[in-house]
Motif scaffolding. Structure first.
Motif, PDB file in Angstrom:
ATOM      1  N   GLU A   1      34.918  44.308  54.612  1.00 30.27           N
ATOM      2  CA  GLU A   1      34.688  42.686  54.232  1.00 30.27           C
ATOM      3  C   GLU A   1      34.265  43.195  52.984  1.00 30.27           C
ATOM      4  O   GLU A   1      33.954  42.297  51.799  1.00 30.27           O
ATOM      5  N   SER A   2      33.566  44.118  52.443  1.00 26.70           N
ATOM      6  CA  SER A   2      33.178  44.492  50.631  1.00 26.70           C
ATOM      7  C   SER A   2      34.843  43.904  49.944  1.00 26.70           C
ATOM      8  O   SER A   2      34.141  43.299  48.898  1.00 26.70           O
ATOM      9  N   VAL A   3      35.321  44.622  50.442  1.00 28.15           N
ATOM     10  CA  VAL A   3      36.533  45.044  49.107  1.00 28.15           C
ATOM     11  C   VAL A   3      37.095  43.361  49.966  1.00 28.15           C
ATOM     12  O   VAL A   3      37.689  42.757  48.702  1.00 28.15           O
ATOM     13  N   LYS A   4      37.237  42.587  50.757  1.00 30.38           N
ATOM     14  CA  LYS A   4      37.450  41.622  51.255  1.00 30.38           C
ATOM     15  C   LYS A   4      37.423  40.726  50.356  1.00 30.38           C
ATOM     16  O   LYS A   4      37.753  39.473  49.296  1.00 30.38           O
ATOM     17  N   SER A   5      35.496  40.820  49.789  1.00 29.57           N
ATOM     18  CA  SER A   5      35.386  39.646  49.392  1.00 29.57           C
ATOM     19  C   SER A   5      35.269  39.386  47.683  1.00 29.57           C
ATOM     20  O   SER A   5      35.109  39.233  46.918  1.00 29.57           O
ATOM     21  N   PHE A   6      35.475  40.688  47.450  1.00 30.73           N
ATOM     22  CA  PHE A   6      35.727  41.269  46.013  1.00 30.73           C
ATOM     23  C   PHE A   6      36.904  40.285  45.372  1.00 30.73           C
ATOM     24  O   PHE A   6      37.335  40.605  44.904  1.00 30.73           O
ATOM     25  N   LEU A   7      38.314  41.011  46.151  1.00 31.25           N
ATOM     26  CA  LEU A   7      39.607  40.415  45.805  1.00 31.25           C
ATOM     27  C   LEU A   7      39.329  38.390  46.273  1.00 31.25           C
ATOM     28  O   LEU A   7      39.718  38.459  45.153  1.00 31.25           O
ATOM     29  N   ARG A   8      38.786  38.402  47.034  1.00 30.93           N
ATOM     30  CA  ARG A   8      39.140  37.224  46.658  1.00 30.93           C
ATOM     31  C   ARG A   8      37.772  36.444  45.729  1.00 30.93           C
ATOM     32  O   ARG A   8      39.183  35.435  44.603  1.00 30.93           O
TER      33      ARG A   8
ATOM     34  N   VAL B   1      31.724  50.017  47.194  1.00 25.29           N
ATOM     35  CA  VAL B   1      31.594  50.381  48.724  1.00 25.29           C
ATOM     36  C   VAL B   1      30.848  51.216  48.750  1.00 25.29           C
ATOM     37  O   VAL B   1      30.958  52.620  48.214  1.00 25.29           O
ATOM     38  N   ASP B   2      29.333  50.490  49.152  1.00 27.91           N
ATOM     39  CA  ASP B   2      28.628  51.844  49.721  1.00 27.91           C
ATOM     40  C   ASP B   2      28.443  51.375  51.542  1.00 27.91           C
ATOM     41  O   ASP B   2      28.521  50.493  51.778  1.00 27.91           O
ATOM     42  N   LEU B   3      29.049  52.487  51.987  1.00 31.21           N
ATOM     43  CA  LEU B   3      29.504  53.248  53.692  1.00 31.21           C
ATOM     44  C   LEU B   3      28.026  53.374  54.068  1.00 31.21           C
ATOM     45  O   LEU B   3      28.073  52.937  55.540  1.00 31.21           O
ATOM     46  N   SER B   4      26.803  53.073  53.900  1.00 29.83           N
ATOM     47  CA  SER B   4      25.412  52.552  54.115  1.00 29.83           C
ATOM     48  C   SER B   4      25.353  52.198  54.210  1.00 29.83           C
ATOM     49  O   SER B   4      24.348  51.395  55.838  1.00 29.83           O
ATOM     50  N   ASN B   5      26.307  50.660  54.114  1.00 27.69           N
ATOM     51  CA  ASN B   5      25.749  49.852  54.247  1.00 27.69           C
ATOM     52  C   ASN B   5      26.384  49.064  55.117  1.00 27.69           C
ATOM     53  O   ASN B   5      27.202  47.258  55.503  1.00 27.69           O
ATOM     54  N   GLY B   6      27.441  50.150  55.704  1.00 24.18           N
ATOM     55  CA  GLY B   6      28.445  49.250  56.841  1.00 24.18           C
ATOM     56  C   GLY B   6      29.880  49.854  56.312  1.00 24.18           C
ATOM     57  O   GLY B   6      30.942  50.788  55.538  1.00 24.18           O
TER      58      GLY B   6
ATOM     59  N   GLY C   1      44.313  50.810  33.517  1.00 24.10           N
ATOM     60  CA  GLY C   1      43.981  50.065  33.180  1.00 24.10           C
ATOM     61  C   GLY C   1      44.508  49.134  34.667  1.00 24.10           C
ATOM     62  O   GLY C   1      44.300  47.997  34.678  1.00 24.10           O
ATOM     63  N   ALA C   2      43.736  50.261  35.106  1.00 25.88           N
ATOM     64  CA  ALA C   2      44.082  49.439  36.939  1.00 25.88           C
ATOM     65  C   ALA C   2      42.924  48.164  37.449  1.00 25.88           C
ATOM     66  O   ALA C   2      41.192  48.445  36.576  1.00 25.88           O
ATOM     67  N   ILE C   3      42.591  47.618  38.070  1.00 19.65           N
ATOM     68  CA  ILE C   3      41.201  47.451  38.773  1.00 19.65           C
ATOM     69  C   ILE C   3      40.900  48.330  39.836  1.00 19.65           C
ATOM     70  O   ILE C   3      41.233  48.376  41.064  1.00 19.65           O
ATOM     71  N   VAL C   4      39.803  48.825  39.747  1.00 20.70           N
ATOM     72  CA  VAL C   4      39.475  50.225  40.372  1.00 20.70           C
ATOM     73  C   VAL C   4      38.463  49.603  41.386  1.00 20.70           C
ATOM     74  O   VAL C   4      37.080  49.146  40.909  1.00 20.70           O
ATOM     75  N   ILE C   5      38.279  49.703  42.318  1.00 18.08           N
ATOM     76  CA  ILE C   5      37.704  49.819  43.959  1.00 18.08           C
ATOM     77  C   ILE C   5      37.223  51.016  44.000  1.00 18.08           C
ATOM     78  O   ILE C   5      38.045  52.061  44.634  1.00 18.08           O
ATOM     79  N   ALA C   6      36.057  51.307  44.060  1.00 23.81           N
ATOM     80  CA  ALA C   6      35.879  53.440  44.443  1.00 23.81           C
ATOM     81  C   ALA C   6      34.685  52.806  45.670  1.00 23.81           C
ATOM     82  O   ALA C   6      34.121  51.859  45.879  1.00 23.81           O
ATOM     83  N   VAL C   7      34.796  53.940  46.845  1.00 26.71           N
ATOM     84  CA  VAL C   7      34.150  54.167  47.827  1.00 26.71           C
ATOM     85  C   VAL C   7      33.271  55.224  48.239  1.00 26.71           C
ATOM     86  O   VAL C   7      33.871  55.939  47.613  1.00 26.71           O
ATOM     87  N   ALA C   8      31.586  55.442  48.216  1.00 30.19           N
ATOM     88  CA  ALA C   8      31.298  56.110  48.147  1.00 30.19           C
ATOM     89  C   ALA C   8      30.310  56.077  49.724  1.00 30.19           C
ATOM     90  O   ALA C   8      30.077  54.612  49.755  1.00 30.19           O
TER      91      ALA C   8
END
Length: 350
Positions: free
Chosen positions: A210-217, A201-206, A176-183
């Protein structure tokens, strides 16, 4: 029997076996079939054995546990009971089973003790079951038993497209977690979204911050509650900037080849809990936990709650291609070695 023998440490496993006298791997076609060593031992005809990043490191001579060559490589595996000792009571000839081994599974047969094997229930694909004990077992025990992941918590999974990472994503969603995946790469991002990751999060884009913080907001969330880290290096350092007060850090491995430094002063003031998790010696410290964990995972597999993604299946002679997939970070899920089904199984109770 056929077996993959590591004849020296430090060589390149992406070189085809037996292509020269200097290759680290050789395929023996006349390796002795292992014999039952006790009244409670069982010989298994192997159907599938999986490659892990640890297997790659083992051939390179970089893994923390080093065996003296020559030895048959080993990892998690599945197969069918072929012969049983006189005192075996849990299994009979023909039963599908799975387990893990420090050596010996890259072969047509392996011998294990009865208490080391776990029955594969009806409804489970036997090839897929080979990926359960180590990769999925690591993630299940780390998330469920160590960090006690709860519904509604934010889970950040580094290396999410690999074997343990993909397992963590699926198990996180079941919890039941909110899952943020990095690849890295659009193909992996698309796949992780298809298995239920809430944000990728797509690491090929940086970087990830910022990607995670934007999603969290957008979700009105403060930060990450549990960090699942099989990567290490720079990613660990960046991820710590996203952690909540009281967050938990699960140290799983160092696929980046860089061991991260976690500042103790920050861990102190933010009340972080840091869990080192090494699966292979867990049974000695927590008896019964591995069997309980694998049985639950197999139940989930049979019910369709988790899906084992086999990126590619190779024959023993093609093992260098599997190692190349791992080295080049191409794998989504698992790569496995499979053995052909025999026309008949000649079995015995000894």
């Amino acid at each position: 029997m056929e077996a993959l023998v590591c004849r020296k440490l430090g060589g390149d496993p992406t070189i085809p076996p037996d292509s020269s006298q200097n290759t680290p791997l050789t395929v023996s076609k006349s390796h002795p079939i292992p014999k039952l060593i006790s009244p409670t031992s069982i010989r298994v005809r192997i159907k599938s054995t999986s490659l892990n990043y640890a297997t790659y490191l083992q051939v390179l001579g970089k893994y923390q546990e080093k065996l003296a060559p020559p030895f048959v490589l080993g990892s998690d595996y599945s197969g069918v009971v072929e012969s049983v000792g006189s005192n075996v009571t849990k299994f009979k000839i023909g039963d599908p089973v799975c387990s893990t081994a420090g050596d010996g599974s890259f072969a047509q047969f392996i011998v294990a003790e009865e208490n080391e094997l776990i029955g594969v229930p009806e409804g489970c694909d036997l090839v897929a079951a080979a990926a359960i004990p180590l990769a999925y077992g690591t993630s299940h025990q780390a998330l469920v038993h160590r960090s006690n992941l709860k519904s509604g918590q934010v889970l950040l999974v580094l290396g999410a497209s690999g074997g343990v990472g993909l397992a963590a994503v699926q198990i996180g969603k079941i919890c039941g977690a909110i899952v943020i995946a990095v690849a890295r790469g659009s193909k992996k991002v698309k796949f992780l979204k298809s298995v239920g990751a809430d944000h990728v999060v797509d690491l090929s884009n940086g970087g990830i911050i910022e990607s995670v913080k934007s999603f969290l907001r957008t979700k009105k969330l403060k930060g990450v509650d549990v960090l699942y880290d099989p990567v290490g290096g720079k990613l660990t350092k960046e991820s710590m900037k996203l952690l909540n007060w009281g967050a938990q850090i699960l140290i799983i491995g160092f696929a980046s080849d860089e061991v991260p430094l976690i500042p103790a002063n920050i861990a102190l003031v933010k009340n972080w809990t840091i869990h080192g998790f090494y699966w292979r010696n867990y049974e000695a410290i927590k008896p019964g936990v591995i069997e309980e964990s694998v049985k639950e995972l197999l139940s989930w597999l049979a019910r369709g709650l988790i899906t084992i993604h086999i990126y590619h299946s190779y024959k023993l002679q093609e093992v260098n291609l599997a190692f190349s997939d791992i080295k080049d970070r191409n794998v989504i899920g698992k790569v496995v070695i499979t053995f052909d089904d025999p026309k008949s199984i000649t079995s015995s109770r000894l």
